[in-house]
Design a protein around this motif. Structure first.
Motif, mmCIF file in Angstrom:
data_model
loop_
_atom_site.group_PDB
_atom_site.id
_atom_site.type_symbol
_atom_site.label_atom_id
_atom_site.label_comp_id
_atom_site.label_asym_id
_atom_site.label_seq_id
_atom_site.Cartn_x
_atom_site.Cartn_y
_atom_site.Cartn_z
ATOM 1 N N ILE A 441 -6.345 -13.380 -0.840
ATOM 2 C CA ILE A 441 -6.042 -12.167 -1.601
ATOM 3 C C ILE A 441 -6.461 -10.899 -0.858
ATOM 4 O O ILE A 441 -6.179 -9.786 -1.294
ATOM 5 C CB ILE A 441 -6.677 -12.256 -3.017
ATOM 6 C CG1 ILE A 441 -6.242 -13.563 -3.698
ATOM 7 C CG2 ILE A 441 -6.295 -11.093 -3.903
ATOM 8 C CD1 ILE A 441 -4.740 -13.772 -3.786
ATOM 9 N N GLY A 442 -7.127 -11.055 0.254
ATOM 10 C CA GLY A 442 -7.387 -9.853 1.058
ATOM 11 C C GLY A 442 -8.732 -9.840 1.730
ATOM 12 O O GLY A 442 -8.831 -9.852 2.951
ATOM 13 N N SER A 443 -9.796 -9.830 0.933
ATOM 14 C CA SER A 443 -11.099 -9.664 1.577
ATOM 15 C C SER A 443 -11.677 -11.008 1.990
ATOM 16 O O SER A 443 -11.455 -12.030 1.345
ATOM 17 C CB SER A 443 -12.057 -8.963 0.623
ATOM 18 O OG SER A 443 -12.156 -9.673 -0.574
ATOM 19 N N GLU A 494 -10.428 -7.030 5.376
ATOM 20 C CA GLU A 494 -11.023 -5.831 4.750
ATOM 21 C C GLU A 494 -12.492 -5.556 5.108
ATOM 22 O O GLU A 494 -13.236 -5.025 4.276
ATOM 23 C CB GLU A 494 -10.857 -5.897 3.209
ATOM 24 C CG GLU A 494 -9.420 -6.114 2.766
ATOM 25 C CD GLU A 494 -9.251 -6.183 1.240
ATOM 26 O OE1 GLU A 494 -10.108 -5.678 0.506
ATOM 27 O OE2 GLU A 494 -8.224 -6.740 0.792
ATOM 28 N N MET A 500 -12.654 -1.588 -2.864
ATOM 29 C CA MET A 500 -11.192 -1.461 -2.818
ATOM 30 C C MET A 500 -10.672 -0.138 -3.393
ATOM 31 O O MET A 500 -9.513 0.194 -3.174
ATOM 32 C CB MET A 500 -10.518 -2.646 -3.506
ATOM 33 C CG MET A 500 -10.796 -2.762 -4.974
ATOM 34 S SD MET A 500 -10.072 -4.257 -5.680
ATOM 35 C CE MET A 500 -8.324 -3.897 -5.624
ATOM 36 N N MET A 561 -2.838 -4.453 3.025
ATOM 37 C CA MET A 561 -3.572 -4.580 1.775
ATOM 38 C C MET A 561 -3.905 -3.201 1.218
ATOM 39 O O MET A 561 -4.612 -2.430 1.855
ATOM 40 C CB MET A 561 -4.860 -5.323 2.130
ATOM 41 C CG MET A 561 -5.512 -5.994 1.012
ATOM 42 S SD MET A 561 -4.467 -7.208 0.238
ATOM 43 C CE MET A 561 -4.139 -8.280 1.610
ATOM 44 N N TRP A 571 -10.275 2.582 -11.720
ATOM 45 C CA TRP A 571 -11.589 2.272 -11.169
ATOM 46 C C TRP A 571 -12.237 3.487 -10.515
ATOM 47 O O TRP A 571 -13.242 3.380 -9.816
ATOM 48 C CB TRP A 571 -11.524 1.062 -10.234
ATOM 49 C CG TRP A 571 -11.243 -0.191 -11.014
ATOM 50 C CD1 TRP A 571 -11.118 -0.293 -12.372
ATOM 51 C CD2 TRP A 571 -11.046 -1.515 -10.509
ATOM 52 N NE1 TRP A 571 -10.863 -1.606 -12.732
ATOM 53 C CE2 TRP A 571 -10.805 -2.371 -11.611
ATOM 54 C CE3 TRP A 571 -11.039 -2.069 -9.217
ATOM 55 C CZ2 TRP A 571 -10.571 -3.740 -11.461
ATOM 56 C CZ3 TRP A 571 -10.805 -3.426 -9.072
ATOM 57 C CH2 TRP A 571 -10.580 -4.244 -10.185
ATOM 58 N N GLN A 607 0.646 -6.080 0.223
ATOM 59 C CA GLN A 607 0.143 -6.377 -1.116
ATOM 60 C C GLN A 607 -0.462 -5.120 -1.714
ATOM 61 O O GLN A 607 -1.322 -4.488 -1.109
ATOM 62 C CB GLN A 607 -0.901 -7.490 -1.014
ATOM 63 C CG GLN A 607 -1.536 -7.839 -2.339
ATOM 64 C CD GLN A 607 -2.494 -9.017 -2.199
ATOM 65 O OE1 GLN A 607 -2.151 -10.027 -1.580
ATOM 66 N NE2 GLN A 607 -3.694 -8.895 -2.739
ATOM 67 N N ASP A 609 -2.539 -4.186 -4.765
ATOM 68 C CA ASP A 609 -3.321 -4.814 -5.839
ATOM 69 C C ASP A 609 -3.329 -3.948 -7.088
ATOM 70 O O ASP A 609 -3.595 -2.758 -7.017
ATOM 71 C CB ASP A 609 -4.788 -4.977 -5.396
ATOM 72 C CG ASP A 609 -4.928 -5.974 -4.260
ATOM 73 O OD1 ASP A 609 -4.127 -6.918 -4.203
ATOM 74 O OD2 ASP A 609 -5.848 -5.796 -3.435
ATOM 75 N N PRO A 611 -5.230 -5.033 -10.095
ATOM 76 C CA PRO A 611 -6.036 -5.798 -11.036
ATOM 77 C C PRO A 611 -6.411 -5.006 -12.290
ATOM 78 O O PRO A 611 -6.762 -5.600 -13.302
ATOM 79 C CB PRO A 611 -7.294 -6.162 -10.238
ATOM 80 C CG PRO A 611 -7.354 -5.158 -9.148
ATOM 81 C CD PRO A 611 -5.923 -4.852 -8.812
ATOM 82 N N HIS A 652 -1.307 -8.222 -6.997
ATOM 83 C CA HIS A 652 -2.359 -9.157 -7.397
ATOM 84 C C HIS A 652 -3.043 -8.682 -8.673
ATOM 85 O O HIS A 652 -3.298 -7.497 -8.853
ATOM 86 C CB HIS A 652 -3.380 -9.291 -6.264
ATOM 87 C CG HIS A 652 -4.649 -9.920 -6.707
ATOM 88 N ND1 HIS A 652 -4.734 -11.242 -7.050
ATOM 89 C CD2 HIS A 652 -5.883 -9.405 -6.896
ATOM 90 C CE1 HIS A 652 -5.970 -11.503 -7.435
ATOM 91 N NE2 HIS A 652 -6.690 -10.411 -7.364
ATOM 92 N N CYS A 654 -6.353 -9.784 -11.353
ATOM 93 C CA CYS A 654 -7.524 -10.654 -11.555
ATOM 94 C C CYS A 654 -7.693 -11.019 -13.013
ATOM 95 O O CYS A 654 -8.763 -10.848 -13.558
ATOM 96 C CB CYS A 654 -8.810 -9.970 -11.165
ATOM 97 S SG CYS A 654 -8.793 -9.055 -9.685
ATOM 98 N N CYS A 737 -8.861 -14.606 -6.305
ATOM 99 C CA CYS A 737 -9.087 -13.191 -5.972
ATOM 100 C C CYS A 737 -9.639 -13.117 -4.546
ATOM 101 O O CYS A 737 -9.703 -14.133 -3.851
ATOM 102 C CB CYS A 737 -10.072 -12.596 -6.998
ATOM 103 S SG CYS A 737 -10.256 -10.808 -6.884
ATOM 104 N N GLY A 738 -10.035 -11.912 -4.144
ATOM 105 C CA GLY A 738 -10.597 -11.715 -2.805
ATOM 106 C C GLY A 738 -11.932 -12.437 -2.646
ATOM 107 O O GLY A 738 -12.593 -12.778 -3.624
ATOM 108 N N LYS A 740 -14.702 -11.447 -0.908
ATOM 109 C CA LYS A 740 -15.769 -10.611 -0.341
ATOM 110 C C LYS A 740 -17.173 -10.986 -0.823
ATOM 111 O O LYS A 740 -18.139 -10.777 -0.107
ATOM 112 C CB LYS A 740 -15.503 -9.147 -0.622
ATOM 113 C CG LYS A 740 -15.429 -8.786 -2.085
ATOM 114 C CD LYS A 740 -15.087 -7.307 -2.242
ATOM 115 C CE LYS A 740 -14.378 -7.057 -3.551
ATOM 116 N NZ LYS A 740 -13.119 -6.366 -3.412
#
Ligand code: GLN
Ligand code: ZN
Length: 765
Positions: A441-443, A494, A500, A561, A571, A607, A609, A611, A652, A654, A737-738, A740
């Protein structure tokens, strides 16, 4: 006299102290006693802050090591057997439910964690079985923490999550079919016992949160309030006086529930979200009941406009009298950072525009005094008026070029050139992917090493060149691992991103950033939302350098991403002086330029995202929700539709609760969606067949919130289940999900199993 009240204080401490202590405990670096002592230190410090600020009603039991709903699961002995049977100590059992436990021969996954209403906080879902029983835990936490405060000289009001919300926010465990609300008559006696214990300990009032009152409620849920609160109200003076708290919306549509509370002391409502409900609620109150007026925003960082709040509170005072009105935070302050005092780098002009938790305690106390006797706080009121004026007149908030561009947005700019079937044919040729393509998913893990280097760079201890070289090495490592794992669509990992949303905020005009303004997202995970203060634009490419480099050294397609416009908005702390749809469109235009730049630089899978798309959904159905969906979906489409057909757009999410939201997700027209799914029933995917969803989907095959590495068979089983609901050529294989927050060995272990499972199915078809 009007009193002041705080509904809850952030737990993590000024320097994310709780996160650090939790993680040290999980990593066996500190003992159980050390962690408990740190919890106590934080609670005492937070009570002191509130008392020093002059807050009259200070909460206790708002602290939690991981999550307050999880606290209640343990408090009511509603811990599923798969945890109790491990015979862990209470604290480890608690963390096992929160984050899974794979240690010393024990291997249990975490309970499901979902968004807390429309916030970015996550709670652990009460997970109940058919013959569920409840009882009060030994040494109940609310009593313990009340006494702890009392001993230290703080007289607090304990906070409990109410029985109806606790059940309504829960779910049946796998293999059970119980509707949690039917368990009410078993749960209420536990509250009764708890309330008596609190009274015996010396509590004279308790805050019981019933936030689900802001939802549209099924009749079964609505009808549950009466029996629950009759039983509680019948306690009379055997229980502390009770204030029911609601937040994050209005309860005007549930006013018929209020008679259930008629034996209770009072009601708290969120007047930041919904000042309109004031009159209707006042009318419903009993002759002695008090109103807790939530006027200090618990969800955003803008300084309160005292003049407006005073007017609102005065309306209540005129109707009810001073003794029946409390001035309060709109919700718990859990959702705002600890203190503005830590921020040394904010532009001087904007510094005064904000209030974080510590400052909000002060604000709520000033406001209460201002209502009773304005002259006693004249200086504060004048300073507040000056701040409001400075913000309203600032040039920082207004960029005519951005407005001009927004005026030129056309409907066509929201649509791809051809429908999915046509453009997919081109993508297939272009990308050459196998059946069941695997991706992440990226990270990839944000290691200690990455944090150290980023810190050094921020502090100026290493040069940009040194930092860039470091990031390049990290990207190289991520690609080497993906080669070894034999994934199909790569990511660059990432490593350069602290977060993000923050990462993009730092590269856009219109934002300001903080250095310490952390907010808890779940467990020990904290985020530092940037703050939107003005019109947004993109001065230069934000991610092209890293993605381009990654693509240049990998043999498989590289996925660019980006964080989508709605998520960037949600966020961040948004402006409160411009509609969110306007801010979102500004973000979309900035991201559109980035998407097109990525494509120009050879990135053909991108992508975006989103979420946070779902959490932005107004909590009630109806016109507000429809309007939100229109502008949110449009913003996503505006950000992604600038590419050629042969470029594949992913998105994406979550969360797994997409059934009621399906049409919005479908309307995004993303070529591939990855969605969190591993901890929910695969049956949820049925909606994709029912609705003849044509595009591709990667339901997460494993839970990345937990350090646990699932065995290969778990992956196979999961994929098998998914294939009951999705066409093979539609299915992508990816984590929830990512990655990270995970460690590299966890990632390598899990992804090895994941790729093997995908290959196994590839051979079957
Ligand atoms: N691309 C982001 C990552 O992998 C997505 C994170 C998220 O959806 N929360 O970290
Ligand atoms: Zn995610």
């Amino acid at each position: 006299m009007v009193k002041s009240s705080v509904l809850g204080f952030p737990r993590i401490g000024a320097l994310r102290d709780l996160k650090k202590a939790n993680e040290a405990y999980w990593g066996d670096k500190i003992s159980r006693a050390d962690l408990l002592a740190e919890g106590k230190r934080l609670r005492l410090a937070h009570w002191k802050i509130q008392k020093d600020a002059g807050v009259d009603i200070i909460p206790s039991n708002d602290f939690a090591f991981y999550d307050h709903v999880l606290d209640h699961i343990q408090l009511f002995n509603a811990v599923p057997e798969r945890y109790t049977s491990q015979k862990l100590d209470t604290l480890d059992e608690y963390f096992a439910m929160g984050r899974g436990h794979q240690k010393g021969g024990v291997d249990v996954p975490a309970l499901e964690m979902v968004k807390w209403f429309d916030s970015n906080y996550h709670y652990v879902k009460p997970t109940l079985k058919d013959n569920q029983t409840f009882s009060l835990a030994k040494d109940p936490k609310p009593v313990r923490e009340f006494l702890e405060a009392k001993q230290a000289g703080f007289h607090t009001r304990p906070v409990l999550l109410g029985p109806v919300s606790f059940l309504a926010l829960g779910k049946a465990d796998r293999g059970s079919s119980v509707d949690p609300i039917t368990l009410l008559d078993k749960l209420v006696p536990v509250y009764v016992e708890l309330l008596k214990a609190l009274k015996a300990a010396g509590a004279d009032s308790v805050q019981i949160d019933e936030p689900i009152l802001v939802f549209d409620l099924k009749p079964e849920i609505k009808n549950a309030f009466k029996p629950a609160y009759e039983a509680i109200g019948a306690l009379g003076s055997a229980a502390p006086s009770i204030v029911i708290a609601t937040y994050f919306g209005d309860i005007a549509h549930n006013l018929d529930v209020l008679p259930a509370f008629s034996n209770l002391h009072g009601l708290h409502i969120d007047l930041v979200r919904s000042p309109e409900q004031l009159q209707a609620v006042i009318k419903q109150l009993g002759p002695k009941q008090i109103l807790s007026a939530g006027v200090i925003d618990g969800r955003n960082i803008w300084k309160n406009n005292f003049q407006k709040s005073i007017e609102l509170v005065q309306t209540a005072v005129e109707a009810l009298g001073e003794d029946r009105v409390i001035v309060a935070t709109s919700s718990s302050l859990l959702h705002v950072p600890h203190t503005l005092a830590s921020e040394k780098k904010l532009p001087a002009e904007v510094f005064n525009w904000f209030s974080f938790a510590v400052e909000k305690c002060h604000d709520v106390s000033v406001l209460a005094r201002a209502v009773t006797n304005p002259d006693s706080v004249r200086a504060e009121l004048d300073a507040n008026a000056a701040t409001m004026k400075s913000r309203a007149e600032s040039t920082r908030t207004n960029d005519p070029k951005v407005k001009e561009r927004q005026a030129k947005v056309t409907p066509e700019m929201h649509n791809r050139q051809t429908p999915f079937e046509q453009r997919y044919a081109q993508q297939k040729k272009h990308l050459n992917l196998p059946l069941f393509p695997t991706t992440t998913i990226g990270s990839f893990p944000q290691t200690q090493q990455i944090r150290i280097q980023r810190n050094k760079f921020t502090k100026g201890e290493i040069t940009t060149q040194q930092y860039d070289d470091f990031i390049k090495k990290e990207i190289e490592y991520a690609i080497q691992i993906q080669d070894e794992l034999d994934l199909d669509v790569y990511v660059h990992g990432e490593p350069e991103r602290n977060d993000m949303v923050q990462y993009f905020g730092e590269r856009l005009e219109g934002y300001v950033f903080t250095t310490h303004a952390w907010v808890q997202s779940y467990g020990s995970r904290c985020v530092r939302p940037p703050i939107i203060v003005g019109d947004i634009s993109r001065p230069a490419p934000m991610t092209v350098k890293e993605s381009k480099y990654a693509a240049s050294i990998s043999k498989k397609p590289m996925k660019g991403m980006l964080t989508g416009p709605v998520t960037c908005l949600r966020w961040s702390f948004p402006r409160d002086d411009v509609h969110q749809s306007v801010q979102c469109q500004q973000l979309a235009l900035a991201l559109r330029d980035e998407v097109v730049d990525l494509e120009k630089n050879g990135i053909y899978v991108i992508q975006v995202d989103e979420p946070a798309l779902r959490e932005g959904l107004p909590l009630r159905k109806g016109s507000e929700r429809d309007a939100y969906l229109r502008w949110a979906v449009d913003s996503f489409k505006l950000s992604t539709a600038g590419v050629e057909d042969s470029t594949q757009i992913h998105s994406h999410f979550c969360y797994s609760e997409f059934q009621d939201f399906f049409h919005a997700i479908a309307a995004l027209d993303a070529d591939v969606l990855s969605i969190e799914n591993s901890k929910s029933d695969a049956k949820l995917l049925k909606v994709f067949i029912d609705e003849a969803y044509p595009r591709h989907i990667g339901p997460g095959v494993y839970d990345i919130h937990s350090p646990r590495v699932p065995v290969e068979d778990e992956f196979k089983q999961r994929i098998q289940e998914m294939l009951q609901y999705l066409r093979p050529e539609q299915l992508w294989i990816n984590p929830d999900c990512g990655l990270k927050t995970r460690k590299w060995d966890e990632v390598k272990g899990a992804l090895t199993h994941m790729v093997n499972a995908a290959k196994y199915f590839r051979e079957q078809y």
